[in-house]
Design a protein around this motif. Structure first.
Motif, PDB file in Angstrom:
ATOM      1  N   ALA A  53       0.821  -1.208   0.000  1.00  0.00           N
ATOM      2  CA  ALA A  53       0.000   0.000   0.000  1.00  0.00           C
ATOM      3  C   ALA A  53       0.852   1.253   0.000  1.00  0.00           C
ATOM      4  O   ALA A  53       2.033   1.227   0.388  1.00  0.00           O
ATOM      5  CB  ALA A  53      -0.926   0.003   1.219  1.00  0.00           C
ATOM      6  N   THR A  54       0.259   2.327  -0.460  1.00  0.00           N
ATOM      7  CA  THR A  54       0.799   3.672  -0.238  1.00  0.00           C
ATOM      8  C   THR A  54      -0.277   4.460   0.484  1.00  0.00           C
ATOM      9  O   THR A  54      -1.469   4.152   0.381  1.00  0.00           O
ATOM     10  CB  THR A  54       1.156   4.380  -1.560  1.00  0.00           C
ATOM     11  N   THR A  56       3.261   8.538   1.611  1.00  0.00           N
ATOM     12  CA  THR A  56       4.337   7.803   2.262  1.00  0.00           C
ATOM     13  C   THR A  56       4.091   6.322   2.062  1.00  0.00           C
ATOM     14  O   THR A  56       2.947   5.891   1.875  1.00  0.00           O
ATOM     15  CB  THR A  56       4.408   8.155   3.775  1.00  0.00           C
ATOM     16  N   TYR A  57       5.160   5.531   2.049  1.00  0.00           N
ATOM     17  CA  TYR A  57       5.010   4.099   1.881  1.00  0.00           C
ATOM     18  C   TYR A  57       6.277   3.400   2.355  1.00  0.00           C
ATOM     19  O   TYR A  57       7.371   4.000   2.390  1.00  0.00           O
ATOM     20  CB  TYR A  57       4.689   3.724   0.429  1.00  0.00           C
ATOM     21  N   TYR A  58       6.121   2.102   2.672  1.00  0.00           N
ATOM     22  CA  TYR A  58       7.229   1.314   3.198  1.00  0.00           C
ATOM     23  C   TYR A  58       7.566   0.178   2.227  1.00  0.00           C
ATOM     24  O   TYR A  58       6.698  -0.615   1.865  1.00  0.00           O
ATOM     25  CB  TYR A  58       6.864   0.732   4.561  1.00  0.00           C
ATOM     26  N   SER A  98       9.608   5.832   2.379  1.00  0.00           N
ATOM     27  CA  SER A  98       9.824   6.781   1.289  1.00  0.00           C
ATOM     28  C   SER A  98       8.631   7.721   1.181  1.00  0.00           C
ATOM     29  O   SER A  98       7.539   7.414   1.670  1.00  0.00           O
ATOM     30  CB  SER A  98      10.000   6.054  -0.046  1.00  0.00           C
ATOM     31  N   ASN A  99       8.858   8.856   0.523  1.00  0.00           N
ATOM     32  CA  ASN A  99       7.813   9.846   0.289  1.00  0.00           C
ATOM     33  C   ASN A  99       7.881  10.357  -1.146  1.00  0.00           C
ATOM     34  O   ASN A  99       8.948  10.403  -1.756  1.00  0.00           O
ATOM     35  CB  ASN A  99       7.993  11.050   1.221  1.00  0.00           C
ATOM     36  N   ASP A 100       6.726  10.754  -1.632  1.00  0.00           N
ATOM     37  CA  ASP A 100       6.630  11.525  -2.880  1.00  0.00           C
ATOM     38  C   ASP A 100       5.723  12.706  -2.592  1.00  0.00           C
ATOM     39  O   ASP A 100       4.713  12.574  -1.880  1.00  0.00           O
ATOM     40  CB  ASP A 100       6.014  10.687  -4.013  1.00  0.00           C
ATOM     41  N   THR A 111       4.900  17.677   4.802  1.00  0.00           N
ATOM     42  CA  THR A 111       5.476  16.443   5.329  1.00  0.00           C
ATOM     43  C   THR A 111       4.343  15.444   5.512  1.00  0.00           C
ATOM     44  O   THR A 111       3.326  15.761   6.143  1.00  0.00           O
ATOM     45  CB  THR A 111       6.165  16.668   6.681  1.00  0.00           C
ATOM     46  N   VAL A 112       4.501  14.277   4.939  1.00  0.00           N
ATOM     47  CA  VAL A 112       3.594  13.150   5.182  1.00  0.00           C
ATOM     48  C   VAL A 112       4.412  12.093   5.908  1.00  0.00           C
ATOM     49  O   VAL A 112       5.469  11.661   5.403  1.00  0.00           O
ATOM     50  CB  VAL A 112       3.025  12.582   3.870  1.00  0.00           C
ATOM     51  N   SER A 113       3.960  11.687   7.082  1.00  0.00           N
ATOM     52  CA  SER A 113       4.780  10.779   7.884  1.00  0.00           C
ATOM     53  C   SER A 113       3.931   9.686   8.522  1.00  0.00           C
ATOM     54  O   SER A 113       2.766   9.897   8.879  1.00  0.00           O
ATOM     55  CB  SER A 113       5.518  11.558   8.965  1.00  0.00           C
TER      56      SER A 113
END
Lengths: 122, 113
Positions: free
Chosen positions: A34-35, A53-55, A60-62, A72-74
């Motif tokens: 998922a993202t 954000t995704y793992y 990582s972020n876009d 910031t998306v965290s």
């Protein structure tokens, strides 16, 4: 069944920081499948994707270029949620903000939060 | 950024008649590793988030009535509602997920004539 529950203030003063949280049930923020995305909607800008954000063995972020210097998306793995912070807001940031899951197999945004109207005003 | 242009902006269709919405992309949304077009359609009703109807240009999401269908390839795509029902009154958006940033069309409002 994935559910996304949004929370956060509906009113933010100009120049301050907009902060929203999206709590996940039925999936994990650390999932490799998922993202986790933020999108906003306003009459002037339509639907605008902001970032994700995704793992994938690491986080990582876009981000969209239009907000890249302010966003910031965290993830918060302890609470299984993710958040949006948008700094230095102006009235142009007034919008309904949605969180959404991106499914890695379908690659599309398939589950959405209900939306939070955020008004930027003094 | 990939720009998606929808047409028309709005349309009014009689109950039971066909509604057709077009979406043109400024560049190809073909995703080579899946050999598919990364184009989706959403339905949005007032006060609700967008609801996924179609992905990979023509794959219907689970639970979506079969009167909704998607077609097209490359840069030109269509959403069709074969027999419009009252509950289909909404705004419809196309969306590309081929390239970051993800982008959406401007929306088409469907009403009952």
């Amino acid at each position: 069944q994935v559910q996304l529950q949004q929370s956060g203030p509906g009113l933010v003063k100009p120049s301050q920081t907009l902060s929203l949280t999206c709590a996940i049930s039925g999936d994990s923020v650390s999932s490799n499948s998922a993202t986790w995305n933020w999108i906003r909607q306003s009459p002037s800008r339509g639907l605008e994707w902001l970032g994700r954000t995704y793992y994938r063995s690491k986080w990582s972020n876009d981000y969209a270029l239009s907000v890249k210097s302010r966003i910031t998306v965290s993830p918060d793995t302890s609470e299984n949620q993710f958040s949006l912070q948008l700094n230095s807001v102006t009235p142009e940031d007034t919008a309904v903000y949605f969180c959404a899951r991106g499914d890695v197999n379908k690659r599309v945004l398939d589950y959405w939060g209900r939306g939070t109207l955020v008004t930027v005003s003094s | 950024d990939i720009v998606l242009t929808q047409s028309p902006d709005s349309l009014a269709v009689s109950l039971g008649e066909r509604a057709t919405i077009n979406c043109k992309s400024s560049q190809s949304v073909f995703f080579s590793s899946r050999n598919k077009d990364s184009l989706a359609w959403y339905q949005q009703k007032p006060g609700q988030p967008p609801k996924l109807l179609i992905y990979w240009a023509s794959t219907r999401e689970s639970g979506v009535p079969d009167r909704f269908s998607g077609s097209g390839s490359g840069t030109d795509f269509t959403l069709s509602i074969s027999s419009l029902q009252a509950e289909d009154v909404a705004v419809y958006y196309c969306h590309q997920y081929s390239t970051i940033p993800l982008t959406f069309g401007g929306g088409t409002k469907v009403e009952i004539k």
